[in-house]
Design a protein around this motif. Structure first.
Motif, PDB file in Angstrom:
ATOM      1  N   THR A 115       4.302 -20.602   9.880  1.00 54.99           N
ATOM      2  CA  THR A 115       5.187 -21.152   8.844  1.00 54.99           C
ATOM      3  C   THR A 115       6.503 -20.384   8.750  1.00 54.99           C
ATOM      4  OG1 THR A 115       4.276 -19.729   7.130  1.00 54.99           O
ATOM      5  CG2 THR A 115       3.268 -21.886   7.363  1.00 54.99           C
ATOM      6  N   SER A 116       6.578 -19.171   9.304  1.00 57.44           N
ATOM      7  CA  SER A 116       7.768 -18.305   9.181  1.00 57.44           C
ATOM      8  C   SER A 116       8.161 -18.103   7.737  1.00 57.44           C
ATOM      9  CB  SER A 116       8.982 -18.907   9.868  1.00 57.44           C
ATOM     10  OG  SER A 116       8.916 -18.723  11.206  1.00 57.44           O
ATOM     11  N   SER A 117       7.196 -18.099   6.850  1.00 54.90           N
ATOM     12  CA  SER A 117       7.545 -17.977   5.440  1.00 54.90           C
ATOM     13  C   SER A 117       6.503 -17.150   4.697  1.00 54.90           C
ATOM     14  CB  SER A 117       7.664 -19.370   4.831  1.00 54.90           C
ATOM     15  OG  SER A 117       7.707 -19.285   3.431  1.00 54.90           O
ATOM     16  N   PRO A 120      11.977 -19.444   5.916  1.00 56.39           N
ATOM     17  CA  PRO A 120      12.491 -19.240   7.270  1.00 56.39           C
ATOM     18  C   PRO A 120      13.998 -18.981   7.333  1.00 56.39           C
ATOM     19  CG  PRO A 120      11.031 -21.120   7.216  1.00 56.39           C
ATOM     20  CD  PRO A 120      11.208 -20.680   5.807  1.00 56.39           C
ATOM     21  N   GLY A 121      14.367 -17.994   8.124  1.00 54.54           N
ATOM     22  CA  GLY A 121      15.770 -17.798   8.486  1.00 54.54           C
ATOM     23  C   GLY A 121      16.665 -17.091   7.491  1.00 54.54           C
ATOM     24  N   VAL A 122      16.165 -16.772   6.318  1.00 51.61           N
ATOM     25  CA  VAL A 122      17.050 -16.180   5.312  1.00 51.61           C
ATOM     26  C   VAL A 122      17.482 -14.766   5.693  1.00 51.61           C
ATOM     27  CG1 VAL A 122      17.333 -15.676   2.867  1.00 51.61           C
ATOM     28  CG2 VAL A 122      15.916 -17.546   3.576  1.00 51.61           C
ATOM     29  N   GLY A 123      16.611 -14.085   6.439  1.00 49.45           N
ATOM     30  CA  GLY A 123      16.925 -12.728   6.858  1.00 49.45           C
ATOM     31  C   GLY A 123      18.254 -12.659   7.590  1.00 49.45           C
ATOM     32  N   LEU A 124      18.531 -13.689   8.370  1.00 48.16           N
ATOM     33  CA  LEU A 124      19.774 -13.719   9.139  1.00 48.16           C
ATOM     34  C   LEU A 124      20.983 -13.898   8.218  1.00 48.16           C
ATOM     35  CD1 LEU A 124      20.121 -13.544  12.209  1.00 48.16           C
ATOM     36  CD2 LEU A 124      20.583 -15.976  12.187  1.00 48.16           C
ATOM     37  N   GLY A 169      16.621  -9.036  -1.728  1.00 48.54           N
ATOM     38  CA  GLY A 169      17.251 -10.308  -2.061  1.00 48.54           C
ATOM     39  C   GLY A 169      16.930 -11.424  -1.087  1.00 48.54           C
ATOM     40  N   THR A 170      16.197 -11.091   0.009  1.00 45.44           N
ATOM     41  CA  THR A 170      15.862 -12.135   0.985  1.00 45.44           C
ATOM     42  C   THR A 170      14.684 -12.949   0.480  1.00 45.44           C
ATOM     43  OG1 THR A 170      16.557 -10.668   2.767  1.00 45.44           O
ATOM     44  CG2 THR A 170      15.249 -12.573   3.390  1.00 45.44           C
ATOM     45  N   ALA A 171      14.866 -14.272   0.395  1.00 51.67           N
ATOM     46  CA  ALA A 171      13.757 -15.113  -0.031  1.00 51.67           C
ATOM     47  C   ALA A 171      12.777 -15.239   1.124  1.00 51.67           C
ATOM     48  CB  ALA A 171      14.281 -16.479  -0.427  1.00 51.67           C
ATOM     49  N   GLY A 172      11.501 -15.385   0.793  1.00 52.46           N
ATOM     50  CA  GLY A 172      10.484 -15.470   1.843  1.00 52.46           C
ATOM     51  C   GLY A 172      10.388 -16.831   2.482  1.00 52.46           C
TER      52      GLY A 172
HETATM   53  N1  ASP Z   1      11.092 -15.672   7.205  1.00 49.80           N
HETATM   54  C1  ASP Z   1      11.011 -14.402   6.577  1.00 49.80           C
HETATM   55  C2  ASP Z   1       9.893 -14.409   5.563  1.00 49.80           C
HETATM   56  O1  ASP Z   1       9.586 -15.403   4.975  1.00 49.80           O
HETATM   57  C3  ASP Z   1      12.299 -13.998   5.927  1.00 49.80           C
HETATM   58  C4  ASP Z   1      13.350 -13.794   6.991  1.00 49.80           C
HETATM   59  O2  ASP Z   1      13.357 -12.728   7.606  1.00 49.80           O
HETATM   60  O3  ASP Z   1      14.121 -14.696   7.257  1.00 49.80           O
HETATM   61  O4  ASP Z   1       9.276 -13.424   5.335  1.00 49.80           O
END
Ligand code: ASP
Length: 433
Positions: free
Chosen positions: A272-274, A354-358, A349-352
């Motif tokens: 799920t990458s989440s 996909p892709g927010v880390g970037l 502050g990164t939401a869990g």
């Molecule tokens: N996808 C990551 C997570 O949900 C956050 C991220 O690094 O983009 O944990």
């Protein structure tokens, strides 16, 4: 076959089938119309639909589960000072592990130097979105409307509201006890929903991975192989080295059992990458399989899924070193210290999802004066790295949760050591047969 085995098999099948579809369409096996059919009806039809329904069904449980479970946890903890102490330990450990993660990443990034001699012209377009300021992030933790917080899935706000409610329940005497009993019943029912939905995981995991690998060009990895493998190496080092050592030192229990019991949860995170969508499964695993008491898990796991992102911090560390090298900019020691600080805060502050880390990486690059367009260089391989770092994010949450529970005397060692503890009913039946 046990559910965990089926989930693992589904993961491998998904990767293989997706990979085959990828080759079939790019190489034009059996003609263009067959490729078109594969793409339209299988990849973007069936797999997409099943995958999205699966993720939606997981997300569905996040808000009710956090709310109900955390109210139960706080209400039964009773003693506020104990809650404060536990919260302090949890947040401290989350920050500490993230700082270690990012330092490791910067160290490896400067030793391996993946960004040397990179052709800047290959950068794909990347327009940076403004990242929120630290002040906004802080203010945003406090809800003005609980229903809105829940509707928007704003986890920190839901956590704050649930803590307050749980605290009030514990202080409301007879009425409070009635409400607490009600919430405990609802909690059991929601946990059962998690169990029911987990049974569908093999189909969901297969579909998500088949769709993803059908569209994933492996050739982009070749161009960025050194960056890709540096991130992967540090993720493995942190996940298998740092976590297992901390776990062993603080709990005295077997880190192998810990990792083994977390297998299915890791596949959920990977596909799920989440961390947020995986949260219901993480909470169930941590409580029922690892033996962490609900009073600890209901706080540490949702909080971790929201603010603890060690895998993300690792990607950000290597990426920063990589971009600095590609643009021939020397960050100096001060620059690196600043990266550790901002990346630790950025991961909060990164939401869990996909892709927010970037996206949050822009905040780090901005702070140290690196060109944000540099993100265009690494965006091609980020999807795959996202899956892997999410596994580390979720493993970190579970590790800290177990360590905090152990220090509070709220880790049930019998449950931890029982290989059958918390297996889903169908698995237990299989085991008996
Ligand atoms: N996808 C990551 C997570 O949900 C956050 C991220 O690094 O983009 O944990």
């Amino acid at each position: 076959m046990s559910l965990t085995k089926r989930i693992l098999l589904a993961m491998m099948l998904g990767v293989v089938v997706g990979g085959l579809f990828n080759v079939a369409t790019t190489e034009g096996w059996m003609g263009a119309s067959f490729g078109h059919w594969l793409d339209q009806f299988m990849v973007h039809g069936l797999f997409d639909a099943v995958g999205r329904i699966f993720v939606a069904s997981l997300k569905l449980l996040v808000v009710p589960l956090v709310f109900v479970s955390l109210v139960c946890g706080t209400a039964s903890l009773g003693d506020n000072s104990r809650m404060g102490f536990m919260a302090g330990k949890t947040i401290g450990l989350y920050l500490l592990t993230t700082a270690v993660a990012i330092s490791l990443a910067l160290l490896m990034g400067t030793l391996i130097r993946p960004g040397d001699g990179i052709d800047l012209a290959v950068a794909s377009d990347f327009t940076a979105k403004a990242s929120p300021s630290l002040k906004d992030v802080l203010i945003n933790i406090f809800p003005s409307n609980p229903i809105q917080a829940m509707a928007e899935g704003n986890m920190l706000q839901v956590i704050v509201f649930s803590l307050l409610m749980g605290l009030a329940v514990s202080k409301s005497g007879e009425q409070g006890r009635r409400i607490a009993a009600f919430f405990e019943d609802v909690n059991e029912v929601i946990m059962k929903m998690v169990t029911i939905l987990m049974n569908f995981a093999p189909y969901g995991v297969f579909s998500l991975l088949a769709k993803l690998f059908a569209g994933l060009g492996v050739s982009v990895i070749m161009d960025l192989a050194l960056y890709f493998f540096t991130v992967l190496f540090v993720l493995l080092l942190h996940g298998l080295g740092v976590y297992t050592t901390l776990f062993k030192v603080f709990t005295g229990l077997s880190p192998l059992v810990f990792l083994h019991k977390l297998r299915a949860t890791m596949v959920f995170a990977f596909s799920t990458s989440s961390s947020s969508a995986t949260m219901p499964v993480t909470l169930r695993t941590v409580e029922k399989r690892l033996g962490v008491d609900n009073r600890v898990a209901s706080f540490t796991v949702p909080l971790g899924a929201t603010i603890n992102m060690d895998g993300t911090a690792i990607m950000q560390g290597v990426a920063t070193a990589f971009i600095a090298q590609a643009y021939n900019i020397d960050l100096g020691l001060n620059g690196y210290m600043l990266v550790v600080l901002t990346a630790t805060l950025a991961s909060i502050g990164t939401a869990g999802v996909p892709g927010v880390g970037l996206i949050m990486l822009t905040m780090v690059l901005d702070q140290v004066g690196l060109p944000v367009e540099g993100i265009g260089l690494i965006i091609g391989v980020d999807r795959l790295l996202d899956m892997m770092r999410t596994v580390v994010n979720v493993t970190g949450d579970s590790m800290v949760s177990s360590v905090v529970a152990n220090s509070e005397g709220m880790l049930d060692k019998d449950t931890f050591n029982d290989p059958d503890a918390g297996l889903i009913e169908s698995e237990l039946e299989d085991a008996k047969a």
